[in-house]
Scaffold this motif. Sequence first.
Motif, PDB file in Angstrom:
ATOM      1  N   LEU A  23       0.807  -1.218   0.000  1.00  0.00           N
ATOM      2  CA  LEU A  23       0.000   0.000   0.000  1.00  0.00           C
ATOM      3  C   LEU A  23       0.844   1.273   0.000  1.00  0.00           C
ATOM      4  CD1 LEU A  23      -2.869  -1.173   2.396  1.00  0.00           C
ATOM      5  CD2 LEU A  23      -2.855  -1.124  -0.102  1.00  0.00           C
ATOM      6  N   ALA A  24       1.896   1.266   0.828  1.00  0.00           N
ATOM      7  CA  ALA A  24       2.720   2.479   0.890  1.00  0.00           C
ATOM      8  C   ALA A  24       3.477   2.685  -0.415  1.00  0.00           C
ATOM      9  CB  ALA A  24       3.696   2.379   2.064  1.00  0.00           C
ATOM     10  N   LEU A  25       3.907   1.592  -1.027  1.00  0.00           N
ATOM     11  CA  LEU A  25       4.632   1.726  -2.298  1.00  0.00           C
ATOM     12  C   LEU A  25       3.704   2.293  -3.380  1.00  0.00           C
ATOM     13  CD1 LEU A  25       7.163   1.425  -3.965  1.00  0.00           C
ATOM     14  CD2 LEU A  25       6.749  -1.020  -4.163  1.00  0.00           C
ATOM     15  N   LEU A  26       2.428   1.928  -3.321  1.00  0.00           N
ATOM     16  CA  LEU A  26       1.486   2.498  -4.301  1.00  0.00           C
ATOM     17  C   LEU A  26       1.368   4.010  -4.110  1.00  0.00           C
ATOM     18  CD1 LEU A  26      -1.384  -0.168  -4.471  1.00  0.00           C
ATOM     19  CD2 LEU A  26       0.770  -0.078  -5.702  1.00  0.00           C
ATOM     20  N   ASP A  27       1.425   4.444  -2.866  1.00  0.00           N
ATOM     21  CA  ASP A  27       1.391   5.894  -2.606  1.00  0.00           C
ATOM     22  C   ASP A  27       2.621   6.580  -3.204  1.00  0.00           C
ATOM     23  OD1 ASP A  27      -0.988   5.601  -1.226  1.00  0.00           O
ATOM     24  OD2 ASP A  27      -0.020   5.421   0.725  1.00  0.00           O
ATOM     25  N   LEU A  28       3.757   5.914  -3.070  1.00  0.00           N
ATOM     26  CA  LEU A  28       4.984   6.487  -3.649  1.00  0.00           C
ATOM     27  C   LEU A  28       4.874   6.527  -5.176  1.00  0.00           C
ATOM     28  CD1 LEU A  28       7.910   7.498  -3.278  1.00  0.00           C
ATOM     29  CD2 LEU A  28       8.658   5.130  -3.492  1.00  0.00           C
ATOM     30  N   ILE A  29       4.306   5.478  -5.755  1.00  0.00           N
ATOM     31  CA  ILE A  29       4.150   5.446  -7.225  1.00  0.00           C
ATOM     32  C   ILE A  29       3.281   6.626  -7.674  1.00  0.00           C
ATOM     33  CG2 ILE A  29       3.258   4.120  -9.187  1.00  0.00           C
ATOM     34  CD1 ILE A  29       3.897   1.555  -7.575  1.00  0.00           C
ATOM     35  N   HIS A  30       2.227   6.878  -6.914  1.00  0.00           N
ATOM     36  CA  HIS A  30       1.359   8.022  -7.231  1.00  0.00           C
ATOM     37  C   HIS A  30       2.204   9.308  -7.299  1.00  0.00           C
ATOM     38  CE1 HIS A  30      -1.826  10.982  -6.855  1.00  0.00           C
ATOM     39  NE2 HIS A  30      -1.376  11.350  -5.667  1.00  0.00           N
ATOM     40  N   GLN A  31       3.052   9.491  -6.325  1.00  0.00           N
ATOM     41  CA  GLN A  31       3.880  10.708  -6.290  1.00  0.00           C
ATOM     42  C   GLN A  31       4.858  10.757  -7.462  1.00  0.00           C
ATOM     43  OE1 GLN A  31       3.778  13.466  -4.471  1.00  0.00           O
ATOM     44  NE2 GLN A  31       1.924  12.701  -3.474  1.00  0.00           N
ATOM     45  N   LEU A  32       5.447   9.611  -7.790  1.00  0.00           N
ATOM     46  CA  LEU A  32       6.406   9.589  -8.906  1.00  0.00           C
ATOM     47  C   LEU A  32       5.689   9.839 -10.225  1.00  0.00           C
ATOM     48  CD1 LEU A  32       8.665   6.615  -7.762  1.00  0.00           C
ATOM     49  CD2 LEU A  32       9.259   9.049  -7.776  1.00  0.00           C
ATOM     50  N   SER A  33       4.485   9.290 -10.318  1.00  0.00           N
ATOM     51  CA  SER A  33       3.723   9.473 -11.534  1.00  0.00           C
ATOM     52  C   SER A  33       3.363  10.950 -11.732  1.00  0.00           C
ATOM     53  CB  SER A  33       2.479   8.599 -11.440  1.00  0.00           C
ATOM     54  OG  SER A  33       1.866   8.523 -12.667  1.00  0.00           O
ATOM     55  N   LEU A  34       3.080  11.629 -10.633  1.00  0.00           N
ATOM     56  CA  LEU A  34       2.785  13.074 -10.727  1.00  0.00           C
ATOM     57  C   LEU A  34       3.999  13.857 -11.229  1.00  0.00           C
ATOM     58  CD1 LEU A  34       0.870  13.716  -7.353  1.00  0.00           C
ATOM     59  CD2 LEU A  34      -0.107  13.599  -9.659  1.00  0.00           C
ATOM     60  N   ARG A  35       5.170  13.260 -11.059  1.00  0.00           N
ATOM     61  CA  ARG A  35       6.407  13.937 -11.477  1.00  0.00           C
ATOM     62  C   ARG A  35       6.868  13.487 -12.864  1.00  0.00           C
ATOM     63  NH1 ARG A  35       5.754  14.085  -6.349  1.00  0.00           N
ATOM     64  NH2 ARG A  35       6.603  15.760  -5.064  1.00  0.00           N
ATOM     65  N   ASP A  36       5.943  12.913 -13.603  1.00  0.00           N
ATOM     66  CA  ASP A  36       6.195  12.682 -15.033  1.00  0.00           C
ATOM     67  C   ASP A  36       7.110  11.514 -15.381  1.00  0.00           C
ATOM     68  OD1 ASP A  36       4.863  13.887 -16.944  1.00  0.00           O
ATOM     69  OD2 ASP A  36       6.497  15.186 -17.630  1.00  0.00           O
ATOM     70  N   PHE A  37       7.277  10.585 -14.490  1.00  0.00           N
ATOM     71  CA  PHE A  37       8.038   9.399 -14.855  1.00  0.00           C
ATOM     72  C   PHE A  37       7.114   8.436 -15.603  1.00  0.00           C
ATOM     73  CE2 PHE A  37      10.384  10.982 -11.172  1.00  0.00           C
ATOM     74  CZ  PHE A  37      11.680  10.916 -11.647  1.00  0.00           C
ATOM     75  N   ALA A  38       7.694   7.660 -16.513  1.00  0.00           N
ATOM     76  CA  ALA A  38       6.939   6.552 -17.118  1.00  0.00           C
ATOM     77  C   ALA A  38       7.114   5.369 -16.169  1.00  0.00           C
ATOM     78  CB  ALA A  38       7.505   6.232 -18.486  1.00  0.00           C
ATOM     79  N   ILE A  39       6.012   4.776 -15.797  1.00  0.00           N
ATOM     80  CA  ILE A  39       6.099   3.749 -14.755  1.00  0.00           C
ATOM     81  C   ILE A  39       5.480   2.441 -15.228  1.00  0.00           C
ATOM     82  CG2 ILE A  39       5.203   3.121 -12.451  1.00  0.00           C
ATOM     83  CD1 ILE A  39       5.586   6.094 -11.715  1.00  0.00           C
ATOM     84  N   THR A  40       6.197   1.363 -14.956  1.00  0.00           N
ATOM     85  CA  THR A  40       5.619   0.030 -15.144  1.00  0.00           C
ATOM     86  C   THR A  40       5.617  -0.656 -13.785  1.00  0.00           C
ATOM     87  OG1 THR A  40       6.498  -0.115 -17.378  1.00  0.00           O
ATOM     88  CG2 THR A  40       5.797  -2.183 -16.339  1.00  0.00           C
ATOM     89  N   ILE A  41       4.467  -1.212 -13.420  1.00  0.00           N
ATOM     90  CA  ILE A  41       4.390  -1.948 -12.155  1.00  0.00           C
ATOM     91  C   ILE A  41       4.314  -3.433 -12.468  1.00  0.00           C
ATOM     92  CG2 ILE A  41       3.125  -2.260  -9.986  1.00  0.00           C
ATOM     93  CD1 ILE A  41       1.816   0.454 -10.445  1.00  0.00           C
ATOM     94  N   LEU A  42       5.207  -4.193 -11.858  1.00  0.00           N
ATOM     95  CA  LEU A  42       5.175  -5.640 -12.035  1.00  0.00           C
ATOM     96  C   LEU A  42       4.194  -6.228 -11.022  1.00  0.00           C
ATOM     97  CD1 LEU A  42       8.314  -7.916 -12.278  1.00  0.00           C
ATOM     98  CD2 LEU A  42       6.098  -8.697 -11.516  1.00  0.00           C
ATOM     99  N   VAL A  43       3.272  -7.022 -11.527  1.00  0.00           N
ATOM    100  CA  VAL A  43       2.249  -7.568 -10.633  1.00  0.00           C
ATOM    101  C   VAL A  43       1.801  -8.932 -11.165  1.00  0.00           C
ATOM    102  CG1 VAL A  43       0.328  -6.401 -11.813  1.00  0.00           C
ATOM    103  CG2 VAL A  43       0.129  -6.888  -9.392  1.00  0.00           C
TER     104      VAL A  43
END
Length: 464
Positions: free
Chosen positions: A19-39
């Motif tokens: 859950l906390a990592l998802l919060d961090l991803i939200h913040q990184l995404s707001l900063r314009d990184f391209a993100i892939t989440i492995l799931v």
Amino acid sequence: MSTSIHLLIFPYPAHGHMLALLDLIHQLSLRDFAITILVTPKNLPILTPLLNSHPHIQTLLLPFPSHPSISPGVENVKELGNAGNFPVMSALVKLFDPITHWFHSHPNPPVAIISDFFLGWTLDLARHLNVIRIAFFSVSALLPSVFDYCWNHFDEVKSSGVVELHGLPRSPIFKQEHLPSVFRRYKESDPDSEFVKDCLLKNTLSWGCVFNSFVDLEGDYLDYLKTKIGHDRVFAVGPLSLLGIESKSANDPKLIPNDFSLKWLDGCPDGSVLYVCFGSQKPLRSEQMEALASGLEVSGVRFLWVVKTGEGYGSIPEGFEERVSDRGLIVKGWAPQVSILNHKAVGGFLSHCGWNSVLEVIVSGVMILGWPMEADQFVNARLLVEDMGVAVRVCEGADSVPDSTELGRMISKSMNQCGEVKARAKELKEKALAGVESGGSSARDLEKLAEELKNLQGKSVLIN
Ligand code: UDP
């Protein structure tokens, strides 16, 4: 996929880690990184709210690798309990080759892997792919130093009933049985154990470490860690629950069917309710349920108790719900914990001291009544009770059955007195809030992390 800086993020499949990592991803995404989440497929629904808010985030969906101790279809530690961590960690390393294959066929491959601290082997993967690896810790900054001490003083620690961690700030002391479960389960030469140990050791060898913590909570331990690992790429960006998207599947009351806990709290006086919940995966035995129920009854205090149901879980004593119906609510299954903790009627939290719960309660400014049970919970309780003075211990141990009269007395005292502890909890809340505000220590660390990641693009040799 855009040509923005691409990050591969690999969460560990346990609620307390994800859950906390998802919060961090939200913040990184707001900063314009391209993100892939492995799931893996069964964990995909946990990402739904995040993916809905950030349609640009990609997922790398890989099948959960088979393991002799994990039944087919099980993909989350929630279904296995704490003992499931060793097999889950061992199973996931089998994703090394599929990830490598994906990486080499990607037009804009990631420059960094951010992965949970239970996935330390991803450092080898990152080195193989010539990208950096960042360890995400969904636990305290004190914990890696405890691990470090335990591995480096193995014989001394294993043979002592009480262990003093010399050299760490304030030299914390733990009973042998209160050391982290991962260490206690470790058996020399057992392949799973050796693998897990190796994974944990690789975290501080990685390029950087990110903690869901903050300077006013763990400044000394963060500094200690920086000195120990020899660089400053240790980022304390928490409490991340303050920085996530508003609607999370786990915590959004609107997404939890038939939940009326918040309505019930609306009818209670301010600060009068004790919230009782032991995280996402800890079953209580029937005897423990009985002792706790009886303690709550004896205390005379209003309470909201989240009771997990299912295999291995004890049941609520017969007649209990009816007897306490004028002042107690039992929620069966999942409750919107963050919303509950922030409700003005809540005045205390009886908790197992899981790290997410710890940060969530700090943010709510409510005092903690700690019942640490396993994993890192004794370490967290030490931080809360001895270092910060924002909690009291009311019971200890995964198998302990508390004396209900004594438990009731402690609950009543904590809820009706303990003014100093409550005042310190409120002060810590203010510090936590200030940390994530612009210019605060966590906000600065988050910007520093984003800055460092942006500087990675185009570098031909990346060193972990
Ligand atoms: N949680 C929740 N409702 C529940 C039980 C747990 O929302 O009924 C959330 C809680 O808010 C926290 C996480 O699940 O974010 C549990 O993490 P923690 O580290 O406290 O404990 P763990 O489950 O890892 O032992």
